[in-house]
Design a protein around this motif. Sequence first.
Motif, PDB file in Angstrom:
ATOM      1  N   ILE A 331       0.862  -1.177   0.000  1.00 31.26           N
ATOM      2  CA  ILE A 331       0.000   0.000   0.000  1.00 31.26           C
ATOM      3  C   ILE A 331       0.904   1.233   0.000  1.00 31.26           C
ATOM      4  O   ILE A 331       1.403   1.665   1.052  1.00 31.26           O
ATOM      5  CB  ILE A 331      -0.958  -0.017   1.201  1.00 31.26           C
ATOM      6  CG1 ILE A 331      -1.867  -1.243   1.105  1.00 31.26           C
ATOM      7  CG2 ILE A 331      -1.785   1.265   1.267  1.00 31.26           C
ATOM      8  CD1 ILE A 331      -2.866  -1.371   2.220  1.00 31.26           C
ATOM      9  N   LEU A 396     -11.579  -0.411   3.419  1.00 34.59           N
ATOM     10  CA  LEU A 396     -11.140  -0.223   2.029  1.00 34.59           C
ATOM     11  C   LEU A 396     -11.091   1.232   1.573  1.00 34.59           C
ATOM     12  O   LEU A 396     -10.167   1.602   0.835  1.00 34.59           O
ATOM     13  CB  LEU A 396     -12.038  -1.040   1.092  1.00 34.59           C
ATOM     14  CG  LEU A 396     -12.097  -2.554   1.357  1.00 34.59           C
ATOM     15  CD1 LEU A 396     -13.001  -3.223   0.326  1.00 34.59           C
ATOM     16  CD2 LEU A 396     -10.708  -3.170   1.343  1.00 34.59           C
ATOM     17  N   ARG A 399      -7.846   2.746   2.431  1.00 37.85           N
ATOM     18  CA  ARG A 399      -6.739   1.860   2.053  1.00 37.85           C
ATOM     19  C   ARG A 399      -5.973   1.314   3.266  1.00 37.85           C
ATOM     20  O   ARG A 399      -4.756   1.161   3.219  1.00 37.85           O
ATOM     21  CB  ARG A 399      -5.768   2.553   1.098  1.00 37.85           C
ATOM     22  CG  ARG A 399      -6.337   2.884  -0.265  1.00 37.85           C
ATOM     23  CD  ARG A 399      -5.244   3.325  -1.223  1.00 37.85           C
ATOM     24  NE  ARG A 399      -4.350   2.227  -1.565  1.00 37.85           N
ATOM     25  CZ  ARG A 399      -3.149   2.380  -2.145  1.00 37.85           C
ATOM     26  NH1 ARG A 399      -2.711   3.598  -2.434  1.00 37.85           N
ATOM     27  NH2 ARG A 399      -2.394   1.338  -2.430  1.00 37.85           N
ATOM     28  N   ASP A 402      -6.124  -3.007   0.687  1.00 38.23           N
ATOM     29  CA  ASP A 402      -6.477  -2.755  -0.712  1.00 38.23           C
ATOM     30  C   ASP A 402      -7.379  -3.869  -1.216  1.00 38.23           C
ATOM     31  O   ASP A 402      -7.235  -5.040  -0.813  1.00 38.23           O
ATOM     32  CB  ASP A 402      -5.214  -2.700  -1.585  1.00 38.23           C
ATOM     33  CG  ASP A 402      -4.707  -1.273  -1.752  1.00 38.23           C
ATOM     34  OD1 ASP A 402      -5.484  -0.326  -1.506  1.00 38.23           O
ATOM     35  OD2 ASP A 402      -3.535  -1.100  -2.129  1.00 38.23           O
ATOM     36  N   ARG A 407     -12.534  -2.124  -7.652  1.00 35.41           N
ATOM     37  CA  ARG A 407     -11.929  -0.902  -7.158  1.00 35.41           C
ATOM     38  C   ARG A 407     -12.884  -0.132  -6.261  1.00 35.41           C
ATOM     39  O   ARG A 407     -14.103  -0.385  -6.257  1.00 35.41           O
ATOM     40  CB  ARG A 407     -11.480  -0.022  -8.320  1.00 35.41           C
ATOM     41  CG  ARG A 407     -12.595   0.528  -9.205  1.00 35.41           C
ATOM     42  CD  ARG A 407     -12.040   1.443 -10.273  1.00 35.41           C
ATOM     43  NE  ARG A 407     -13.100   2.200 -10.955  1.00 35.41           N
ATOM     44  CZ  ARG A 407     -12.900   3.333 -11.608  1.00 35.41           C
ATOM     45  NH1 ARG A 407     -11.673   3.852 -11.681  1.00 35.41           N
ATOM     46  NH2 ARG A 407     -13.887   3.956 -12.189  1.00 35.41           N
ATOM     47  N   ARG A 416      -6.581   4.230  -5.143  1.00 41.90           N
ATOM     48  CA  ARG A 416      -5.172   3.858  -5.293  1.00 41.90           C
ATOM     49  C   ARG A 416      -4.402   4.856  -6.157  1.00 41.90           C
ATOM     50  O   ARG A 416      -3.173   4.788  -6.235  1.00 41.90           O
ATOM     51  CB  ARG A 416      -5.063   2.452  -5.891  1.00 41.90           C
ATOM     52  CG  ARG A 416      -5.528   1.352  -4.942  1.00 41.90           C
ATOM     53  CD  ARG A 416      -5.670   0.014  -5.627  1.00 41.90           C
ATOM     54  NE  ARG A 416      -6.746   0.033  -6.626  1.00 41.90           N
ATOM     55  CZ  ARG A 416      -7.181  -1.052  -7.252  1.00 41.90           C
ATOM     56  NH1 ARG A 416      -6.648  -2.239  -6.970  1.00 41.90           N
ATOM     57  NH2 ARG A 416      -8.165  -0.969  -8.134  1.00 41.90           N
TER      58      ARG A 416
END
Length: 605
Positions: A331, A396, A399, A402, A407, A416
């Motif tokens: 991450i 999520l 983050r 991930d 997505r 991201r």
Amino acid sequence: MTSDSLHSELSTLRALARLLPFVRPVLPRLIAGASSALAAALLALAIPLVLEWLVSGPIGSGDPTQLIWGSLLILALGLAEAGMVWLRRWFVLAPAATVEYEIRQGFYARLQRLPVSFHDRWQSGQLLSRMMQDISMLRRWLAFGAVLLVVNTLTIAVGSILLFRWHWVLGTLFVLTSAPLWYAGYRFEKRYGTLTRRSQDQAGDLATAVEESVHGIRVLKAFGRGGHALKKFARQAESLRETELDKARSVGSIWFWLVLLPDVAFAVCLGAGIVLAQLGEIGVPELIAFFAMATVLRWPMESIGFLFSFLLDARTATDRIFEVFDEPNTIVDPESPTTIARPRGELAFENAHFRYQDAASSERDLLDGIDLVLRPGETMALVGLTGSGKTTLTTLPARLYDVTGGRVTLDGVDVRDLRLAELRRHVGMAFEDATLFSQTVRDNVLLGREDLEPGSAEADRVLREALQVAQAQFVFDLPAGLDTVIGEEGMSLSGGQRQRLALARAVAARPAVLVLDDPLSALDVDTEALVEDALRDVLAETTALVVAHRPSTVTLADRVALLQDGRVTAVGTHSELLRTNEHYRYVISSLEDEQARMRERETIL
């Protein structure tokens, strides 16, 4: 030298070479310290040469003037040697402390950057022992062990060569008699290297046991399990004690040879020297100088075992430290980040999948294709049975983990593609398990507002508004009010007080998206109602995802998402889902039963 020993030495050197980036800035001073130590050793080696001259010259001739000058020369050499020893310490102590500081700073920064999944796997005691014990060991080794190991090895080499100056037979006997030391050192390395790694790992496990017992002291006392914890600790401490005793036996074994073999060398050389003197091969002055030189070499030879064990300790400490530095960080900031100047707060999960790294390949994903959109300014309640994936879903957006598929987007931008610092300014969180730090109330609540000047009127306004929303006015009754230092993890406060301060911290951050993982679970019904009323005003301008474990929490929401077996199976208003979805009615009924039980307990208390 065998290939195994060569590989071991190369491995040790290769491991320690990883310290070079930290050592390079202070390397000139460390080299100066080693040079000073070497100069001190050479001065000590010069004293036997002066003694030879004194015995053969002034003492033999009876010239008092030369005897005085010779004595003064030896005194000067001794003083110069002491001065070089002082210089060596002056050169190396500050750089070694600087290296310790830089490694510790880098280690802590690495811990902060590594993902939550890393901290899920690693015991905190293991990390603590590496941070404190292992890094401190490297400082001591750089300041003392590394310098003296190099210098004493060179001293032995130079001194052994000088021994041949007086007679090749004596020099050969001394070297050959001392040669088994290297074999003993090789055997020592193989055993001690294993023991020191085991010892340092066991020390980390012991630190974890202490930390868990201290943090869980209320549970241990409540269940009367202090004795059980003590027995478990005693077993771990006994294992560490046995390992330390094995290390001591190993060190004792090498010291036996380090002390014995020089004495044997002295005895053999003394006998040979007497015979050579009788044969006229060597004179008394040369014989005295030879044994003076051998005496000077005794400490460097005896120290090799200790310094070698120190070297192995340092190598193991380096390995343990770089195990953390080498952990992959999945991450990270993107190479070409996107920026959201004015976030609207639209949060979307698009076919989002997630599974933990250690999950079996045959298991389905914990989150198995989540499709959910939160409109800007909307409050979405997330409900579901235990194990449906609610808490995992809340990790999520910021983050903490991930997605492993699909997505998560903020205003249409994949999270991201944002810098972590920016993302976490836009997305705030409050957890059910509220964690506070050993800082003041003010510092804890304003943790996410580094943009505010400490002590400013604006900071004070934001602080008081957040406390008002969280119904945390109790802080003004604490001994020092807002400047009261909260104990470790806030354990001096009740569960409800900790949750209210954690909620105030999330509110004070003023994020575009607020994720609340049941942050009101420890509050009584009346306080919860007051907090919910205050939250309605805050959430009117903020997109919020709220995990609901009480029916009353659902009333905060504009819409409700039903999570079932890792998927969102229904989305709608509370009344719509009650009317159309049987599983939703079952979940709400379960929440109502739990809330009723809680009210009964509150009434009894």
